[in-house]
Motif scaffolding. Structure first.
Motif, mmCIF file in Angstrom:
data_model
loop_
_atom_site.group_PDB
_atom_site.id
_atom_site.type_symbol
_atom_site.label_atom_id
_atom_site.label_comp_id
_atom_site.label_asym_id
_atom_site.label_seq_id
_atom_site.Cartn_x
_atom_site.Cartn_y
_atom_site.Cartn_z
ATOM 1 N N THR A 73 0.843 -1.209 0.000
ATOM 2 C CA THR A 73 0.000 0.000 0.000
ATOM 3 C C THR A 73 0.874 1.253 0.000
ATOM 4 O O THR A 73 0.517 2.257 -0.615
ATOM 5 C CB THR A 73 -0.942 0.013 1.222
ATOM 6 O OG1 THR A 73 -0.170 -0.172 2.429
ATOM 7 C CG2 THR A 73 -1.978 -1.106 1.130
ATOM 8 N N VAL A 76 1.860 1.994 -3.580
ATOM 9 C CA VAL A 76 0.688 2.539 -4.301
ATOM 10 C C VAL A 76 0.511 4.017 -3.958
ATOM 11 O O VAL A 76 0.356 4.868 -4.843
ATOM 12 C CB VAL A 76 -0.589 1.757 -3.925
ATOM 13 C CG1 VAL A 76 -1.833 2.457 -4.504
ATOM 14 C CG2 VAL A 76 -0.515 0.328 -4.412
ATOM 15 N N ASP A 77 0.545 4.326 -2.671
ATOM 16 C CA ASP A 77 0.314 5.708 -2.229
ATOM 17 C C ASP A 77 1.391 6.652 -2.762
ATOM 18 O O ASP A 77 1.094 7.785 -3.164
ATOM 19 C CB ASP A 77 0.271 5.771 -0.696
ATOM 20 C CG ASP A 77 -0.917 5.015 -0.104
ATOM 21 O OD1 ASP A 77 -1.840 4.671 -0.869
ATOM 22 O OD2 ASP A 77 -0.924 4.768 1.108
ATOM 23 N N ALA A 107 -4.657 -0.352 -8.575
ATOM 24 C CA ALA A 107 -4.693 0.367 -7.301
ATOM 25 C C ALA A 107 -4.392 1.854 -7.474
ATOM 26 O O ALA A 107 -5.077 2.709 -6.894
ATOM 27 C CB ALA A 107 -3.699 -0.268 -6.324
ATOM 28 N N MET A 111 -6.539 5.244 -6.632
ATOM 29 C CA MET A 111 -6.056 6.251 -5.678
ATOM 30 C C MET A 111 -5.835 7.615 -6.317
ATOM 31 O O MET A 111 -5.570 8.591 -5.615
ATOM 32 C CB MET A 111 -4.772 5.761 -4.994
ATOM 33 C CG MET A 111 -4.979 4.541 -4.101
ATOM 34 S SD MET A 111 -6.456 4.627 -3.040
ATOM 35 C CE MET A 111 -6.086 6.078 -2.051
ATOM 36 N N SER A 118 -4.378 3.798 0.266
ATOM 37 C CA SER A 118 -4.935 2.577 -0.301
ATOM 38 C C SER A 118 -5.229 1.547 0.790
ATOM 39 O O SER A 118 -6.104 0.689 0.637
ATOM 40 C CB SER A 118 -3.983 1.982 -1.353
ATOM 41 O OG SER A 118 -2.679 1.841 -0.832
ATOM 42 N N TYR A 121 -8.780 1.013 1.894
ATOM 43 C CA TYR A 121 -9.724 0.354 0.981
ATOM 44 C C TYR A 121 -9.454 -1.149 0.848
ATOM 45 O O TYR A 121 -10.004 -1.800 -0.037
ATOM 46 C CB TYR A 121 -9.656 1.023 -0.395
ATOM 47 C CG TYR A 121 -9.961 2.502 -0.333
ATOM 48 C CD1 TYR A 121 -11.276 2.954 -0.229
ATOM 49 C CD2 TYR A 121 -8.935 3.446 -0.353
ATOM 50 C CE1 TYR A 121 -11.556 4.311 -0.152
ATOM 51 C CE2 TYR A 121 -9.211 4.803 -0.282
ATOM 52 C CZ TYR A 121 -10.522 5.232 -0.175
ATOM 53 O OH TYR A 121 -10.811 6.577 -0.092
ATOM 54 N N MET A 162 -8.065 -4.634 -2.718
ATOM 55 C CA MET A 162 -9.102 -3.609 -2.858
ATOM 56 C C MET A 162 -10.163 -4.235 -3.769
ATOM 57 O O MET A 162 -10.071 -4.159 -4.988
ATOM 58 C CB MET A 162 -8.508 -2.338 -3.483
ATOM 59 C CG MET A 162 -7.444 -1.673 -2.635
ATOM 60 S SD MET A 162 -6.527 -0.380 -3.534
ATOM 61 C CE MET A 162 -7.739 0.931 -3.658
ATOM 62 N N THR A 167 -12.661 -1.756 -9.437
ATOM 63 C CA THR A 167 -11.294 -2.254 -9.593
ATOM 64 C C THR A 167 -10.989 -2.841 -10.966
ATOM 65 O O THR A 167 -9.875 -2.671 -11.464
ATOM 66 C CB THR A 167 -10.974 -3.293 -8.493
ATOM 67 O OG1 THR A 167 -11.274 -2.724 -7.212
ATOM 68 C CG2 THR A 167 -9.523 -3.701 -8.523
#
Length: 358
Positions: A73, A76-77, A107, A111, A118, A121, A162, A167
Motif C-alpha cells: 500500500t 501505491v500511495d 490500485a 487512488m 490505499s 480500501y 481492494m 477495480t
C-alpha cells in the motif's frame, strides 16, 4: 429471497498475437485534455525491445515498476502522490507486466480519485469513486489479475485486496507474444497460480455452473500445457494466456481456498512471491485437495521445477502467530474450502502444524 452478486467485468478485451501494436489506437479516444497516459512497465523489460514499443505521446510517462516484493500500500500511495504532484491528473494508467504490475496499475488508478491511503480500501466494496481509465497487459499468464475485481496489496496490518466494482480494468490486451521470453521457473509458478485457482474453485462450497464452466476449461488448458506437451511452443503461450483469463473468471463468481489462504500468510511475513508461495503450500495439501495435489506434483516433476522446502523452519512462535492471523483473516477463502463451520475444522493449532511443514 436469494441475493445474487451483480459483478462488473472488464469492458473491452482484445486477444491475439501482435495485438499489442493496436495499443496506440485503443488509447487515443481515452486521452483527456492533454493529460498524460502513464505506463507502468515491469523492470524486467528495461532496455529490452518491448519498452521501445510503448506508444508514448506528448507528456506521457513510462515508469519501471520494481516487483522484487509483492505490491505494498505504501508503494501505491507514493506512485499516486507523485503523479498528482507532477500532473494533477492523468488520462489513464496502463499496467504492462505480471500480476504485481497489473495490481499496482489498478490500485493507483483508484487512488488518483479516492481520498486517503490505499490501506483504507483493503476489503470488500470500500472504494467510493471510479478510478481513472486503466488497461491491463499481461506479460506472464496465470494470475488472472487481468480480469479480477481485486488488486491484492500488503498493507500495514494485512494482505488483502481492494475488492470492488471499480477495480476491474476498462480494457485488457491479451497478446501471447509478450509472454514468449518468460523464464521457465517464473512461467511455471505463475501458471500454477491459475491451476490452483481452478482446483480451489472447482472443489469449493461456493461452486456454481458459472464458475464451473470457466474453471473446467482453464484446468483442461493447464493440463494440456504442463502435462501433455513435451516442448514449450507458441501454442503453449496461447493456451496458458486463455487459461489465465478463464481461471480469473472462474473465481469471479466463486472463490479460492486453502492454498491461497495459507500463502497469504507466507507473503505477508516472509515476502514470498504469490506464485511460488502457492506452489510451496500446494505441495503439502493432500488432505484438502488429494487429486489436485497429486497432479500438481506430476506437473512439477515433468517440468523439472524445484519447489523450496523448509522456509518456515527457523520461525519464532510470534512469527507463526502473525502468519496464522493473516491467514485466518481470509474468511471467505476458508468458508469456500471447508464450509460454514470452517473455524471448527481449521484451528490455530492445525494451521500452525501446516505452516511448520512448509
Amino acid at each position: 429471497m436469494a441475493q445474487f452478486r451483480n459483478f462488473r467485468m472488464v469492458n473491452y478485451v482484445i486477444f491475439g498475437r501482435g495485438s499489442f501494436d493496436q495499443l496506440d489506437e485503443i488509447l487515443a479516444p481515452n486521452r483527456k485534455n492533454g493529460a498524460p497516459m502513464v505506463f507502468f512497465v515491469d523492470y524486467f523489460f528495461e532496455g529490452k525491445p518491448l519498452a521501445d514499443r510503448v506508444p508514448l505521446k506528448g507528456n506521457d510517462k513510462l515508469i519501471y515498476i520494481d516487483v522484487t516484493h509483492e505490491p505494498k500500500t505504501s508503494y501505491v500511495d507514493k506512485l499516486a502522490k507523485d503523479l498528482k504532484e507532477e500532473f494533477g491528473t492523468v488520462s489513464g494508467i496502463i499496467g504492462i507486466g505480471g500480476g504485481s504490475v497489473m495490481d499496482l496499475a489498478k490500485a493507483v488508478s483508484l487512488m488518483m480519485t479516492n481520498e486517503g491511503s490505499s490501506a483504507d480500501y483493503q476489503g470488500w466494496d470500500l472504494v467510493k469513486k471510479p478510478g481513472v481509465y486503466k488497461v491491463g497487459i499481461p506479460t506472464l499468464s496465470g494470475t488472472g489479475a487481468e480480469v479480477s475485481r481485486t488488486c491484492v496489496l500488503t498493507g500495514p496490518t494485512k494482505k488483502l485486496g481492494m475488492n470492488s466494482d471499480y477495480t476491474p480494468f476498462d480494457q485488457i490486451v491479451l497478446d501471447p507474444e509478450l509472454t514468449a521470453n518468460a523464464p521457465a521457473n517464473q512461467r511455471f509458478y505463475t501458471g500454477m497460480d491459475c491451476y490452483i485457482h481452478c482446483v480451489e474453485s472447482l472443489e469449493g462450497t461456493y461452486l456454481n455452473e458459472f464458475s464451473k464452466s470457466y474453471g473446467e476449461k482453464a484446468l483442461e488448458l493447464c493440463q494440456e500445457v504442463f502435462l501433455e506437451k513435451d516442448t514449450w511452443d507458441e501454442e503453449s503461450d496461447d493456451k496458458l494466456m486463455m487459461a489465465s483469463y478463464a481461471g480469473g473468471m472462474s473465481i469471479a463468481y466463486s472463490q479460492v481456498g486453502v492454498t491461497h489462504a495459507v500463502s497469504y500468510g507466507l507473503s505477508y511475513l516472509l515476502g514470498t512471491k504469490h506464485g511460488i508461495g502457492n506452489c510451496i503450500v500446494m505441495n503439502h495439501l493432500e488432505e484438502y485437495y488429494p487429486e489436485g495435489t497429486a497432479e500438481f506434483k506430476k506437473m512439477v516433476e515433468k517440468n523439472n521445477i524445484d519447489i523450496p522446502e523448509g522456509i518456515c523452519k527457523d520461525l519464532t512462535d510470534e512469527q507463526f502467530d502473525t502468519m496464522i492471523n493473516v491467514s485466518l483473516g481470509m474468511k471467505a477463502l476458508w468458508e469456500n474450502a471447508l464450509g460454514a463451520d470452517w473455524e471448527k475444522i481449521m484451528t490455530r493449532e492445525k494451521l500452525r502444524k501446516l505452516y511448520k511443514r512448509l
